[in-house]
Design an enzyme around this catalytic site. Structure first.
Site, mmCIF file in Angstrom:
data_model
loop_
_atom_site.group_PDB
_atom_site.id
_atom_site.type_symbol
_atom_site.label_atom_id
_atom_site.label_comp_id
_atom_site.label_asym_id
_atom_site.label_seq_id
_atom_site.Cartn_x
_atom_site.Cartn_y
_atom_site.Cartn_z
ATOM 1 N N CYS A 131 0.834 -1.200 0.000
ATOM 2 C CA CYS A 131 0.000 0.000 0.000
ATOM 3 C C CYS A 131 0.871 1.252 0.000
ATOM 4 O O CYS A 131 1.390 1.661 1.042
ATOM 5 C CB CYS A 131 -0.922 -0.025 1.222
ATOM 6 S SG CYS A 131 -1.990 1.416 1.326
ATOM 7 N N CYS A 134 -0.424 4.169 2.073
ATOM 8 C CA CYS A 134 -0.251 3.968 3.516
ATOM 9 C C CYS A 134 1.197 4.187 3.952
ATOM 10 O O CYS A 134 1.457 4.812 4.965
ATOM 11 C CB CYS A 134 -0.635 2.546 3.906
ATOM 12 S SG CYS A 134 -2.175 1.979 3.186
ATOM 13 N N ASP A 135 2.128 3.653 3.185
ATOM 14 C CA ASP A 135 3.495 3.533 3.698
ATOM 15 C C ASP A 135 4.544 4.360 2.951
ATOM 16 O O ASP A 135 5.701 4.397 3.367
ATOM 17 C CB ASP A 135 3.922 2.045 3.678
ATOM 18 C CG ASP A 135 3.063 1.215 4.638
ATOM 19 O OD1 ASP A 135 2.568 1.794 5.623
ATOM 20 O OD2 ASP A 135 2.894 0.016 4.395
HETATM 21 C C1 LIG Z 1 0.796 -3.726 4.781
HETATM 22 C C2 LIG Z 1 -0.421 -2.824 4.821
HETATM 23 C C3 LIG Z 1 -0.315 -1.578 5.440
HETATM 24 C C4 LIG Z 1 -1.421 -0.746 5.499
HETATM 25 N N1 LIG Z 1 -1.304 0.463 6.127
HETATM 26 C C5 LIG Z 1 -2.366 1.292 6.179
HETATM 27 C C6 LIG Z 1 -2.255 2.579 6.794
HETATM 28 O O1 LIG Z 1 -1.188 2.961 7.285
HETATM 29 N N2 LIG Z 1 -3.361 3.357 6.814
HETATM 30 C C7 LIG Z 1 -4.557 2.982 6.236
HETATM 31 O O2 LIG Z 1 -5.526 3.733 6.307
HETATM 32 N N3 LIG Z 1 -4.683 1.778 5.637
HETATM 33 C C8 LIG Z 1 -3.622 0.937 5.583
HETATM 34 N N4 LIG Z 1 -3.722 -0.264 4.932
HETATM 35 C C9 LIG Z 1 -4.995 -0.592 4.287
HETATM 36 C C10 LIG Z 1 -6.005 -1.086 5.308
HETATM 37 O O3 LIG Z 1 -5.389 -2.074 6.112
HETATM 38 C C11 LIG Z 1 -7.246 -1.649 4.634
HETATM 39 O O4 LIG Z 1 -7.812 -0.697 3.776
HETATM 40 C C12 LIG Z 1 -8.277 -2.053 5.681
HETATM 41 O O5 LIG Z 1 -7.716 -3.001 6.557
HETATM 42 C C13 LIG Z 1 -9.528 -2.635 5.039
HETATM 43 O O6 LIG Z 1 -10.356 -3.063 6.068
HETATM 44 P P1 LIG Z 1 -11.477 -4.160 5.836
HETATM 45 O O7 LIG Z 1 -12.104 -4.349 7.167
HETATM 46 O O8 LIG Z 1 -12.332 -3.774 4.685
HETATM 47 O O9 LIG Z 1 -10.715 -5.477 5.369
HETATM 48 P P2 LIG Z 1 -9.512 -6.292 6.014
HETATM 49 O O10 LIG Z 1 -8.688 -5.470 6.913
HETATM 50 O O11 LIG Z 1 -8.860 -6.956 4.856
HETATM 51 O O12 LIG Z 1 -10.238 -7.399 6.909
HETATM 52 C C14 LIG Z 1 -10.932 -8.461 6.321
HETATM 53 C C15 LIG Z 1 -11.353 -9.430 7.402
HETATM 54 O O13 LIG Z 1 -12.225 -10.394 6.838
HETATM 55 C C16 LIG Z 1 -11.886 -11.683 7.323
HETATM 56 N N5 LIG Z 1 -12.367 -12.676 6.355
HETATM 57 C C17 LIG Z 1 -11.980 -12.870 5.071
HETATM 58 N N6 LIG Z 1 -12.652 -13.897 4.512
HETATM 59 C C18 LIG Z 1 -13.504 -14.342 5.467
HETATM 60 C C19 LIG Z 1 -14.462 -15.389 5.519
HETATM 61 N N7 LIG Z 1 -14.722 -16.180 4.463
HETATM 62 N N8 LIG Z 1 -15.132 -15.594 6.693
HETATM 63 C C20 LIG Z 1 -14.902 -14.799 7.764
HETATM 64 N N9 LIG Z 1 -14.016 -13.783 7.761
HETATM 65 C C21 LIG Z 1 -13.326 -13.565 6.630
HETATM 66 C C22 LIG Z 1 -10.383 -11.630 7.510
HETATM 67 O O14 LIG Z 1 -9.971 -12.601 8.456
HETATM 68 C C23 LIG Z 1 -10.214 -10.209 8.045
HETATM 69 O O15 LIG Z 1 -10.397 -10.219 9.443
HETATM 70 C C24 LIG Z 1 -2.644 -1.133 4.886
HETATM 71 C C25 LIG Z 1 -2.741 -2.387 4.263
HETATM 72 C C26 LIG Z 1 -1.651 -3.226 4.234
HETATM 73 C C27 LIG Z 1 -1.775 -4.578 3.586
#
Ligand SMILES: Cc1cc2nc3c(=O)[nH]c(=O)nc-3n(C[C@H](O)[C@H](O)[C@H](O)COP(=O)(O)OP(=O)(O)OC[C@H]3O[C@@H](n4cnc5c(N)ncnc54)[C@H](O)[C@@H]3O)c2cc1C
Length: 306
Positions: A131, A134-135
């Site tokens: 990302c 983000c970083d």
């Molecule tokens: C390395 C990295 C650094 C980042 N740094 C930043 C930052 O500094 N600032 C920022 O704003 N954003 C950052 N991001 C982006 C941010 O993490 C994401 O945009 C955010 O986490 C999205 O949230 P979400 O809840 O939609 O999905 P996710 O965080 O992807 O969570 C998805 C969840 O769904 C669960 N899941 C998946 N499939 C299933 C299933 N079949 N059954 C049950 N559960 C399931 C997973 O276990 C997980 O808990 C970063 C991302 C990465 C990879």
């Protein structure tokens, strides 16, 4: 029978749990294969509002969970493998056990594609990232490498030149999936160098717990060499976690949930939140906002007795 089941324990799922918990709906959160979601992969988060000094990613999501549990949200380990959304109550298979719910919030995210190198996973959050938004700011005046050949890779490489001293774009072919305009923009940027027909064989240095360089190979000549790098950014796509819903819910050709406005999907009572639908912003704050929207919609639907 639950009022609401929330799939995913990332920013979107946790925020939906805080809101539905406070609304007295006793949500059940299915944690999934990645407890805490993608933020659990990172170290410092500097752009989530409310933390002027920044906050550790895993701490941020753990705080969200604690906040949701305070309002009665229940968390279960497990993954949804199968779903029946043909009628309400909806049915979900959570690791072999079927659960029923009146409303469902899908916050299962989109997982970044990684190269699968042995040291890559160990260095995520320590120089390896998926990302740039983000970083990128952590690599001011440093050497940055971007992997990929599509529009995202071009966009991220261009964006990262704001910070890095130099940006090297590594692509395994000499043809690009990127659109002409994006490619030309990257080519015109004097800070971006292209390394084509090249693959990454390894990332250093796990013993120092930070990225110091990579081992590269020219696929045409088989020449292998090391190059110094401080920040290593993957831009080879994301896979939305929607497998259990294929054929049941409207998905776009890449598998992202198609929004029907607000947090609504094509199925009455099923809502989307976060990166599982959002291929544009992919941020913690936008995912949290989407979790709030989904929770309010579920709450209203249940309140109206539908
Ligand atoms: C390395 C990295 C650094 C980042 N740094 C930043 C930052 O500094 N600032 C920022 O704003 N954003 C950052 N991001 C982006 C941010 O993490 C994401 O945009 C955010 O986490 C999205 O949230 P979400 O809840 O939609 O999905 P996710 O965080 O992807 O969570 C998805 C969840 O769904 C669960 N899941 C998946 N499939 C299933 C299933 N079949 N059954 C049950 N559960 C399931 C997973 O276990 C997980 O808990 C970063 C991302 C990465 C990879």
């Amino acid at each position: 029978m639950r009022n609401v089941i929330i799939l995913g324990s990332g920013c979107a799922g946790n925020t939906a749990a805080i809101y539905t918990g406070r609304a007295g709906l006793n949500p059940l959160v299915v944690i999934g294969h990645e407890p805490g979601g993608q933020l659990s992969l990172t170290t410092e988060v500097e752009n989530f509002p409310g933390f002027p000094e920044g906050i550790n990613g895993p701490d941020l999501v753990a705080n969200m969970q604690k906040q949701a549990e305070r309002f009665g949200a229940e968390y279960v380990f497990g993954t949804v493998t199968e779903a029946d959304l043909s009628k309400r109550p909806f049915r979900l298979n959570i690791d072999g056990e079927w659960q029923e719910c009146q409303t469902l919030i899908i916050a299962s995210g989109a997982s970044a594609r990684w190269l699968g190198l042995p040291n890559e996973q160990k260095l995520i959050g320590h120089g390896v990232s998926s990302c740039a938004t983000c970083d990128g700011a952590f690599y001011r005046d440093r050497k940055i490498m971007v992997i990929g050949g599509g529009d995202t890779a071009m966009e991220e490489a261009n964006f990262l030149t704001r910070f890095g001293r130099e940006v090297t774009l590594v692509h395994r072919r000499d043809e690009f999936r990127a659109s002409k305009i994006m490619l030309e923009r990257a080519r015109a940027n004097p800070k971006i160098q292209f390394l084509l027909n090249t693959v990454v064989e390894d990332i250093y240095d796990v013993t120092q717990k930070t990225v110091t360089g990579v081992k590269l190979r020219d696929v045409k000549t088989n020449r292998v060499w090391d190059q110094e790098v401080d920040g290593f950014f993957l831009a080879i796509g994301h896979v939305p976690n929607t497998k259990p819903f294929v054929g049941q819910i409207d998905l776009d050709p890449d598998g992202y949930i198609v929004s029907k406005g607000g947090a609504r999907t094509n199925i009455h009572g099923v809502f989307h939140a976060g990166d599982v639908q959002d291929r544009t912003y992919r941020q913690a704050i936008t995912a949290a906002g989407a979790g709030c929207m989904a929770a309010i919609e579920a709450e209203r639907l249940l309140g109206e007795g539908h």
